[in-house]
Scaffold this active site. Structure first.
Site, PDB file in Angstrom:
ATOM      1  N   SER A  65       0.859  -1.181   0.000  1.00 30.29           N
ATOM      2  CA  SER A  65       0.000   0.000   0.000  1.00 30.29           C
ATOM      3  C   SER A  65       0.894   1.230   0.000  1.00 30.29           C
ATOM      4  O   SER A  65       2.106   1.123  -0.125  1.00 30.29           O
ATOM      5  CB  SER A  65      -0.916  -0.028   1.212  1.00 30.29           C
ATOM      6  OG  SER A  65      -0.128  -0.041   2.371  1.00 30.29           O
TER       7      SER A  65
ATOM      8  N   GLU B  60       0.091  11.553 -10.044  1.00 32.21           N
ATOM      9  CA  GLU B  60      -1.030  10.868 -10.691  1.00 32.21           C
ATOM     10  C   GLU B  60      -2.267  10.993  -9.830  1.00 32.21           C
ATOM     11  O   GLU B  60      -2.176  11.328  -8.653  1.00 32.21           O
ATOM     12  CB  GLU B  60      -0.722   9.362 -10.824  1.00 32.21           C
ATOM     13  CG  GLU B  60       0.284   9.028 -11.864  1.00 32.21           C
ATOM     14  CD  GLU B  60       0.732   7.578 -11.734  1.00 32.21           C
ATOM     15  OE1 GLU B  60      -0.017   6.751 -11.175  1.00 32.21           O
ATOM     16  OE2 GLU B  60       1.848   7.292 -12.177  1.00 32.21           O
TER      17      GLU B  60
ATOM     18  N   LYS C  55      -5.237   9.467  -7.588  1.00 33.41           N
ATOM     19  CA  LYS C  55      -5.406   8.279  -6.758  1.00 33.41           C
ATOM     20  C   LYS C  55      -6.818   7.768  -6.994  1.00 33.41           C
ATOM     21  O   LYS C  55      -7.795   8.330  -6.478  1.00 33.41           O
ATOM     22  CB  LYS C  55      -5.173   8.604  -5.280  1.00 33.41           C
ATOM     23  CG  LYS C  55      -5.163   7.370  -4.406  1.00 33.41           C
ATOM     24  CD  LYS C  55      -4.681   7.704  -3.020  1.00 33.41           C
ATOM     25  CE  LYS C  55      -4.626   6.522  -2.077  1.00 33.41           C
ATOM     26  NZ  LYS C  55      -5.472   5.404  -2.300  1.00 33.41           N
TER      27      LYS C  55
ATOM     28  N   ASP D 165     -10.117   5.727  -6.835  1.00 36.31           N
ATOM     29  CA  ASP D 165     -10.790   5.099  -5.700  1.00 36.31           C
ATOM     30  C   ASP D 165     -11.617   3.913  -6.212  1.00 36.31           C
ATOM     31  O   ASP D 165     -12.831   3.980  -6.318  1.00 36.31           O
ATOM     32  CB  ASP D 165     -11.697   6.129  -5.019  1.00 36.31           C
ATOM     33  CG  ASP D 165     -12.166   5.652  -3.663  1.00 36.31           C
ATOM     34  OD1 ASP D 165     -11.652   4.635  -3.180  1.00 36.31           O
ATOM     35  OD2 ASP D 165     -13.058   6.305  -3.090  1.00 36.31           O
TER      36      ASP D 165
ATOM     37  N   ARG E 274      -6.198  -7.650  -4.817  1.00 34.57           N
ATOM     38  CA  ARG E 274      -5.138  -7.381  -3.863  1.00 34.57           C
ATOM     39  C   ARG E 274      -5.152  -8.389  -2.707  1.00 34.57           C
ATOM     40  O   ARG E 274      -4.117  -8.841  -2.248  1.00 34.57           O
ATOM     41  CB  ARG E 274      -5.356  -5.964  -3.334  1.00 34.57           C
ATOM     42  CG  ARG E 274      -4.344  -5.499  -2.387  1.00 34.57           C
ATOM     43  CD  ARG E 274      -4.834  -4.179  -1.796  1.00 34.57           C
ATOM     44  NE  ARG E 274      -4.319  -4.063  -0.465  1.00 34.57           N
ATOM     45  CZ  ARG E 274      -3.124  -3.591  -0.192  1.00 34.57           C
ATOM     46  NH1 ARG E 274      -2.359  -3.157  -1.154  1.00 34.57           N
ATOM     47  NH2 ARG E 274      -2.688  -3.546   1.037  1.00 34.57           N
TER      48      ARG E 274
ATOM     49  N   TYR F 231      -1.484   1.749 -13.655  1.00 34.72           N
ATOM     50  CA  TYR F 231      -0.503   2.756 -13.231  1.00 34.72           C
ATOM     51  C   TYR F 231       0.822   2.200 -12.720  1.00 34.72           C
ATOM     52  O   TYR F 231       1.592   2.917 -12.107  1.00 34.72           O
ATOM     53  CB  TYR F 231      -1.120   3.647 -12.159  1.00 34.72           C
ATOM     54  CG  TYR F 231      -1.821   2.901 -11.034  1.00 34.72           C
ATOM     55  CD1 TYR F 231      -1.128   2.037 -10.194  1.00 34.72           C
ATOM     56  CD2 TYR F 231      -3.192   3.060 -10.836  1.00 34.72           C
ATOM     57  CE1 TYR F 231      -1.762   1.364  -9.182  1.00 34.72           C
ATOM     58  CE2 TYR F 231      -3.845   2.382  -9.816  1.00 34.72           C
ATOM     59  CZ  TYR F 231      -3.119   1.538  -8.988  1.00 34.72           C
ATOM     60  OH  TYR F 231      -3.763   0.862  -7.984  1.00 34.72           O
TER      61      TYR F 231
ATOM     62  N   LYS G 265      -4.088  12.588   0.422  1.00 31.91           N
ATOM     63  CA  LYS G 265      -5.541  12.374   0.419  1.00 31.91           C
ATOM     64  C   LYS G 265      -6.285  13.698   0.517  1.00 31.91           C
ATOM     65  O   LYS G 265      -5.951  14.538   1.361  1.00 31.91           O
ATOM     66  CB  LYS G 265      -5.929  11.499   1.615  1.00 31.91           C
ATOM     67  CG  LYS G 265      -5.273  10.126   1.573  1.00 31.91           C
ATOM     68  CD  LYS G 265      -6.223   9.102   1.021  1.00 31.91           C
ATOM     69  CE  LYS G 265      -6.643   8.208   2.156  1.00 31.91           C
ATOM     70  NZ  LYS G 265      -7.504   7.139   1.782  1.00 31.91           N
TER      71      LYS G 265
ATOM     72  N   CYS H 128     -43.629   6.204  17.765  1.00 29.19           N
ATOM     73  CA  CYS H 128     -43.379   5.900  16.359  1.00 29.19           C
ATOM     74  C   CYS H 128     -44.131   6.883  15.447  1.00 29.19           C
ATOM     75  O   CYS H 128     -45.329   7.070  15.599  1.00 29.19           O
ATOM     76  CB  CYS H 128     -43.822   4.470  16.043  1.00 29.19           C
ATOM     77  SG  CYS H 128     -43.618   4.053  14.296  1.00 29.19           S
TER      78      CYS H 128
ATOM     79  N   CYS I  74     -46.940   4.726  13.481  1.00 31.67           N
ATOM     80  CA  CYS I  74     -48.076   4.045  14.100  1.00 31.67           C
ATOM     81  C   CYS I  74     -48.329   4.513  15.529  1.00 31.67           C
ATOM     82  O   CYS I  74     -49.214   3.993  16.208  1.00 31.67           O
ATOM     83  CB  CYS I  74     -47.870   2.537  14.066  1.00 31.67           C
ATOM     84  SG  CYS I  74     -46.568   2.000  15.188  1.00 31.67           S
TER      85      CYS I  74
ATOM     86  N   CYS J  96     -39.451   0.578  17.123  1.00 34.32           N
ATOM     87  CA  CYS J  96     -40.895   0.527  17.286  1.00 34.32           C
ATOM     88  C   CYS J  96     -41.271  -0.945  17.450  1.00 34.32           C
ATOM     89  O   CYS J  96     -41.001  -1.750  16.566  1.00 34.32           O
ATOM     90  CB  CYS J  96     -41.592   1.108  16.066  1.00 34.32           C
ATOM     91  SG  CYS J  96     -43.356   0.725  16.061  1.00 34.32           S
TER      92      CYS J  96
ATOM     93  N   CYS K 299     -47.340  -1.802  12.289  1.00 33.82           N
ATOM     94  CA  CYS K 299     -46.634  -0.601  11.852  1.00 33.82           C
ATOM     95  C   CYS K 299     -46.336  -0.737  10.348  1.00 33.82           C
ATOM     96  O   CYS K 299     -45.620  -1.659   9.941  1.00 33.82           O
ATOM     97  CB  CYS K 299     -45.355  -0.480  12.670  1.00 33.82           C
ATOM     98  SG  CYS K 299     -44.394   0.978  12.294  1.00 33.82           S
TER      99      CYS K 299
HETATM  100  S1  IVH Z   1       0.911   3.017  -7.103  1.00 32.00           S
HETATM  101  C1  IVH Z   1       3.643   0.085  -4.500  1.00 32.00           C
HETATM  102  N1  IVH Z   1      -0.744   4.683  -8.210  1.00 32.00           N
HETATM  103  O1  IVH Z   1      -3.923   3.207  -3.688  1.00 32.00           O
HETATM  104  C2  IVH Z   1       2.506   1.004  -4.602  1.00 32.00           C
HETATM  105  N2  IVH Z   1      -1.576   3.303  -6.468  1.00 32.00           N
HETATM  106  O2  IVH Z   1      -3.408   3.432  -0.845  1.00 32.00           O
HETATM  107  C3  IVH Z   1       1.904   0.970  -5.930  1.00 32.00           C
HETATM  108  N3  IVH Z   1      -3.963   3.592  -6.023  1.00 32.00           N
HETATM  109  O3  IVH Z   1      -2.583   0.000  -3.261  1.00 32.00           O
HETATM  110  C4  IVH Z   1       0.680   1.732  -5.986  1.00 32.00           C
HETATM  111  N4  IVH Z   1      -4.318   5.135  -7.535  1.00 32.00           N
HETATM  112  O4  IVH Z   1      -4.557   0.351  -4.927  1.00 32.00           O
HETATM  113  C5  IVH Z   1      -0.591   3.740  -7.271  1.00 32.00           C
HETATM  114  N5  IVH Z   1      -2.088   6.191  -9.344  1.00 32.00           N
HETATM  115  C6  IVH Z   1      -1.948   5.245  -8.408  1.00 32.00           C
HETATM  116  C7  IVH Z   1      -3.019   4.811  -7.598  1.00 32.00           C
HETATM  117  C8  IVH Z   1      -2.787   3.821  -6.638  1.00 32.00           C
HETATM  118  C9  IVH Z   1      -4.870   4.388  -6.598  1.00 32.00           C
HETATM  119  C10 IVH Z   1      -4.278   2.655  -4.921  1.00 32.00           C
HETATM  120  C11 IVH Z   1      -3.570   1.346  -4.998  1.00 32.00           C
HETATM  121  C12 IVH Z   1      -2.727   1.293  -3.759  1.00 32.00           C
HETATM  122  C13 IVH Z   1      -3.497   2.172  -2.857  1.00 32.00           C
HETATM  123  C14 IVH Z   1      -2.640   2.694  -1.736  1.00 32.00           C
END
Ligand code: IVH
Length: 671
Positions: free
Chosen positions: A83, A113, A115, A117, A136, A225, A316, A410, A413, A428, A434
């Site tokens: 992570s 880049e 992130k 979600d 994962r 990525y 974040k 409630c 009812c 309730c 109800c």
């Molecule tokens: S690089 C070794 N790039 O965020 C780490 N991760 O909170 C390689 N994620 O496990 C990850 N966008 O699932 C990377 N542009 C991005 C990402 C990204 C989302 C996720 C990924 C990672 C998690 C970490």
């Protein structure tokens, strides 16, 4: 056509379709009409059907799915899926830079880049073909979801060009585009199904669905990525992403400002601030920005901690917050009688949508934040679609305002509410009088995992109830065509369908009926155990507390709830009448025949693909004969029933623990 001509034609069509697919789903720039594309695909399907010997596993015709996976195999990651460290402020990014500057010499170039979600995924390619896709999981091992991933159109099944390594892995994120998610929820609303809370969880649920044909229809998308492998032909991360794009992957592009090389913190923050403002305009969710060291050699020098690379960090975004006025607090009664307070707000724009309501959770929450009608409150949107109130602007409070008095009765009812020790919510207790609870019971009864009645959805129940046609489960079975036809949205066809669905439900097996009648704490699994143990409803009804808890997995709480349920006259009456109508209240002959206690005390793990049984059948057989099924191998496992393609990690574990491995014939002999 000669065989070699066929082979060539198949190859040519495959290549063309792959290119068009790429143009459409990755570049969003189609160069043929849908019609021409469909014609090509049809031609390929036909050729493959006629000459299956030339049909490739990774043919673009395989995108439609169809294969059903009963249980996803767990596979060890070749490279652990780590992570990222998180950061929330400029200071933390400065700290990150100071930290890494100590680890290497020279200038450091960064790549910023988005992130994404979504759901992290690692996909392996061998000789340009997609061979495996893993989730994962716990980072060390993940689930093999290859068949489902193959249905995602922006993920190439075969690569373009010829300069890719023989074997490599690419990682990225799978997600449900916002518009697709919204459309899905609109559809669910129409059929009265509960809405999905957010796109991320929906994507994660979708990718683990058993039927890949359904996954194929869900329109998942991807961004990749991270390229991993031995002796990769790149010097920098940026180069790896650009090149992966040429091989056919959907990768972030500089043109969209989804990826950017940065020289210093100021440039990094320019990128962060840009996307913090603009993220609502994207058609997918992001929760921050990822900052990576670009140079591979420097990455290597920096290395890893136990959990994450030292050369990258996530920034974040803060959840978006706005201030607005609380106009009124209303109270919703759920199907179990649970009360949820709801804040009705002066409409305000938040994260791109107009917000009018927010959840207040329960009485404690209101008290803790001292939320009062007329207050200016802060509303935040996290990952969920329903926003929440996170605070009150105390300085702007009206001097005459009074603390909120939580309701005592409630709103539906007017029964006095109850709150049991340890429960956050008020309830309730008027289960049978109800309206939302009455409707809730019926909605549970007809739901997919319960009676699964075709032609009847939550909304129809609502409609039938409002029209005064049904007040309980029994009434459903007395509905007539004459009553239904005058209702809105009820044409001849839907009425017939509904009535047939009800008729068919009389064949639903006992265990699901037991689940459907809605005894508190009797979920799907408990219902199954009860059915197997007691075999019919009379035995369940007559069982004492002591007898109930002798059944597998039935504890005190469940036993008490069952006793309580059958102590209510209305419930007993309902069951008697449902029985008279022909619903299943005992195990079928066949189920009875197949039951024994030959496997009592034994625990089994089932792995691989079988020829005599489906995996579910096998599990059922084990349970019907008194055995236990477990998902993972441990010291407690007595036997592994192994089919073809049993996972290598399972095999290793089995050998390590010395667990007996048997095949399906040997298993059959046991019962
Ligand atoms: S690089 C070794 N790039 O965020 C780490 N991760 O909170 C390689 N994620 O496990 C990850 N966008 O699932 C990377 N542009 C991005 C990402 C990204 C989302 C996720 C990924 C990672 C998690 C970490």
């Amino acid at each position: 056509m000669t065989a070699s001509e066929v082979k060539e034609k198949i190859q040519q069509l495959t290549q063309e379709i792959t290119q068009h697919n790429y143009n459409y789903y990755v570049l969003s720039n189609p160069t043929v009409s849908d019609y021409d594309f469909d014609m090509m695909l049809e031609q390929l399907i036909k050729l493959e059907q006629e000459y299956p010997e030339f049909a490739d596993e990774n043919s673009p015709t395989k995108r439609v799915g169809g294969q059903v996976t009963k249980e996803f195999e767990t596979v060890k990651h070749k490279y652990p899926m780590l992570s990222l460290g998180n950061s929330y402020s400029k200071e933390e990014i400065v700290d990150f830079e100071t930290r890494i500057k100590k680890l290497v010499d020279g200038e450091i170039e960064y790549v910023c880049e988005l992130k994404y979600d979504g759901v992290a995924i690692g996909i392996t390619y061998v000789n340009g073909k997609l061979t495996r896709a893993l989730t994962r999981g716990d980072g060390t091992q993940g689930d093999d979801i290859t068949t489902n991933v193959k249905t995602i159109k922006s993920i190439p099944l075969q690569l373009m060009g010829n300069d890719f390594p023989n074997e490599f892995e690419i990682r990225g994120e799978i997600f449900l585009p916002k518009n697709v998610f919204e459309e899905l929820n609109r559809e669910r609303e129409e059929i009265g199904e509960q809405l999905y809370a957010n796109a991320r969880n929906t994507a994660s649920g979708t990718i683990k669905m058993q039927d890949s044909a359904v996954v194929a229809q869900r329109k998942l998308d991807s961004y990749l990525y991270f390229v991993l492998g031995e002796n990769l032909p790149f010097k920098t991360h940026y180069e790896s992403i650009e090149t992966a794009g040429k091989w056919g992957f959907k990768v972030p592009s500089a043109k969209d400002n989804f990826i950017k090389k940065c020289k210093n913190i100021d440039e990094i923050f320019e990128f962060i601030n840009y996307w913090d403002k603009k993220r609502n305009e994207l058609n997918f969710d992001i929760d921050g920005v990822v900052i990576k060291v670009n140079n591979y050699r420097q990455q290597e020098e920096m290395g890893f901690t136990a959990k994450s690379p030292k050369w990258a960090i996530a920034y974040k975004f803060k959840a978006e917050q706005v201030k607005t006025k609380l106009l009124e607090i209303t109270y919703q009664v759920g199907r179990t009688g649970a009360i949820t307070p709801v804040a009705n707000l002066q409409p305000v724009l938040l994260a791109g949508t107009m917000v009018k309501r927010a959840s207040l959770h329960n009485a404690d929450q209101i008290e803790k934040l001292d939320i009062r009608v007329g207050d200016w409150v802060f509303v935040e949107k996290g990952g969920e679609i329903i926003p929440k109130i996170v605070g009150v602007e105390a300085t702007q409070r009206d001097i005459f305002s009074q603390p909120t008095q939580y309701i005592t009765h409630c709103p539906e009812c007017n029964t006095k509410l109850e709150r049991t020790e340890g429960d956050a919510k008020h309830f309730c207790p008027n289960e049978w009088g109800c309206p939302p609870q009455i409707k809730g019971k019926m909605q549970h009864f007809i739901s997919r995992k319960a009676m699964n009645i075709d032609g009847l959805g939550e909304e129809t129940i609502e409609q039938l109830y409002n029209a005064g046609l049904v007040k309980n489960i029994l009434d459903l079975y007395h509905l007539t065509k004459e009553q239904l036809l005058p209702l809105e949205r009820m044409a001849e066809k839907s009425v017939n369908n509904l009535l047939k669905g009800l008729e068919d439900s009389k064949k639903v097996p006992f265990e699901r009926v037991l689940f459907a009648i809605g005894i508190r704490y009797v979920g799907e699994t408990v219902a199954k155990k009860l059915a197997r143990h007691f075999k019919n409803i009379d035995a369940v009804m007559q069982a004492s507390f002591e007898e109930l808890i002798t059944a597998d997995e039935i504890g005190d709480k469940i036993a008490e709830s069952i006793l309580q349920f059958f102590s209510v006259q209305e419930n007993k009456q309902m069951i008697m009448e449902l029985k008279n109508l022909g619903l299943q209240f005992s195990l079928s002959e066949q189920q009875l025949e197949n039951t024994s206690d030959k496997l009592a005390g034994l625990t089994f793990v089932v792995s691989g693909v079988f020829s005599l049984f489906s995996r579910d059948e096998l599990k059922n057989l084990i349970e019907q004969n008194g055995g236990k099924v477990s998902g993972s191998i441990s010291k407690k496992t007595n036997y592994i029933v192994a089919g073809e393609n049993m996972g290598p990690s399972k095999l290793e574990k089995a050998n390590e623990l010395g667990v007996a491995i048997i095949d399906e014939q040997q298993f059959s002999a046991m019962i």
